[in-house]
Structure formats: C-alpha cells, structure tokens
Design an enzyme around this catalytic site. Structure first.
Site: not given
Length: 279
Positions: A54, A59, A203-204, A206-208, A227
C-alpha cells in the site's frame, strides 16, 4: 511461512492479510528514509508471502511509489499494488483535489512511477468536500473500464460518504485507522464494511509504533517525524500508553507465548474482513 489471505472484489489474486504500508519509506514526516533498505524490505515482504503493498503519491511526494517500481522489476505480477489519489502538493502543503482531471493525471503519474500498466487497487485518499462524489467516482469507473485500475477503494471515508460514492462505482475496500487503542470504526465503519462486503485495510495497526513493544520512556522523535505532534507521544500520555503496552505484552506472553506486536496484529485480523497495513 504461512500467510493468511483474503479476496478483494475485482482482483483475481488471493491477498495477504498482512500488508506492507510504505508511508515511512517516502521519508517525509518520518524523519527521513533509507532507499536501499526500503527496496530490500519490499523484496523480502514478497519473498515471505506478503503480496499487498500500500502506497500513495504523497508519501515522499512520489518517492515511495518510485521505490516500489524499482523493487518490483521482474516480479510485478507477484504483487498487489494499492495506491491512492485525491491529494495535490505542487504548491507545498498537500491539499485535497478529487476532480476528474486531477484523478486522471494522478493515475498516469503513478503508473509511470510504479513502472506498471495497471494498478490493482486505486483509493481516494481523503474525501474532497469541494468536489461532487459523482465526478470522482465516475472517473474511477472509467479508469476501471479502461483496465488501468482493477478495483476501487476509499480511505478515511464515513459510511454516509461511502453510501453516496457507491452509487456511481462499486467499492471494494475502505481504509481507516484501527488498532487496539484506536477503535472508532467499531461503531460504524466496520459494521458497514461487513454489511456491504468491503474489505477493511486497517492502517496504523501498531499505533505508529506504540504497539511494537520496542518503545520506552527515553524514546524520542525529532525533525519532521509526525509523532512530534501526536499527543499520544507527549507526557503524560506517552507514559500511560507505554504502561498499557507493557501490560498487554505481559498478557500476550503469559497467555499465548507471543509478543505484544503479534497480539496487536492478531487482534486486528480477528475483527472481521480486515487486512493489517504494517508500516
């Protein structure tokens, strides 16, 4: 290595339920990137059975797509490429633009960067309130009929927006944020996806990076890393999240003999017709 698979309407290949997200490979908003490492990662993912990649033009302002194009030379048909449209960045800060003219230009540019003649899954990155859904969706339907894209998806859309959009072209996927800490889609988007046979590209997962289990109180973020602006990574919330991750890691190891990272991904996969976009 056994990789679970799922089907997306319009795409013949079985698709791995763990996907490789490539936002950080573009470098922008992630403190820079290593292009050679990115190419090795892409090729390794394919080698172990992760075939969904993806990406998006924004990006790295084209860099992520270019790296994918290089990595997939000679093996393009082994991969399922998902990219996006609807953001324009020529004047600096990206802004939403989902006009038919913009979509047409974006798909042509992406095909060049990705070194391919078709895109498996083409998604609108964010809803554009200034453009009628009919205009955007009709252009995607034309691209699908031309064979330039195989399936249509949306990202960051509400269920009402998807209802409107799907009047003009068939939707196959929706891409929202979803993980153990961020569960807003449970009340609306996820039930909608189940009802309408959409696959959820979460998406995310793993939570960033929080749910990777590799962060600690001294972990810092510098430069343009996104972050630095996220309240989850600022005191006192950061310490609270780290404590929660430690408790989840203990549970995962004691009950399942796995890490918190494995628990986080398994949880996303167990919620329904989901794919975990692991970046």
């Amino acid at each position: 290595m056994h990789v679970e698979t799922i089907r997306i309407a319009g795409i013949d290949q079985a698709i791995s339920r763990i996907a490789l997200g490539t936002w950080s490979m573009g470098g922008h908003l992630w403190g820079g990137a290593d292009n050679e490492q990115a190419i090795r990662t892409l090729r390794h993912a394919l080698a172990i059975g992760i075939n969904l990649i993806d990406t998006a033009p924004v990006y790295g302002f084209g860099l992520s797509e270019e790296l994918i194009g290089k990595a997939l030379r000679g093996v393009r048909h082994s991969a399922v490429i998902a990219t996006k449209a609807g953001l324009q960045w020529g004047t600096g800060t990206p802004r939403r633009n989902a006009t038919a003219q913009r979509i047409r230009k974006e798909v042509e540019d992406s095909l060049v960067r990705l070194q391919t003649d078709y895109i498996d899954l083409y998604q609108i990155h964010w809803p554009d309130p200034l453009v009628a859904q009919e205009e955007t969706a009709d252009e995607l339907e034309r691209l699908r009929r031309e064979g330039k894209i195989l399936a249509v998806g949306v990202s960051n859309y509400s269920s009402a927006q998807m209802d409107d959009f799907s009047q003009y072209t068939a939707l196959a996927t929706v891409q929202p944020p979803y993980n153990l800490f961020e569960r807003a889609i449970d009340s609306d988007i996820l039930p909608y996806a189940k009802q309408h046979s959409l696959v959820v590209l979460a998406y995310g997962p793993l939570c960033r990076g929080l749910l990777s289990g590799s962060m600690h109180s001294a972990t810092g973020f510098t430069g343009d890393d996104v972050r630095t602006l996220d309240p989850k990574f600022k005191a006192p919330r950061f310490e609270q999240y780290l404590a929660a991750v430690a408790a989840l890691d203990m549970y995962a190891r004691e009950c399942h003999g796995k890490s918190v990272l494995a628990l986080a991904l398994r949880w996303v996969l167990d919620q329904g017709p989901t794919i975990a976009l692991w970046g």
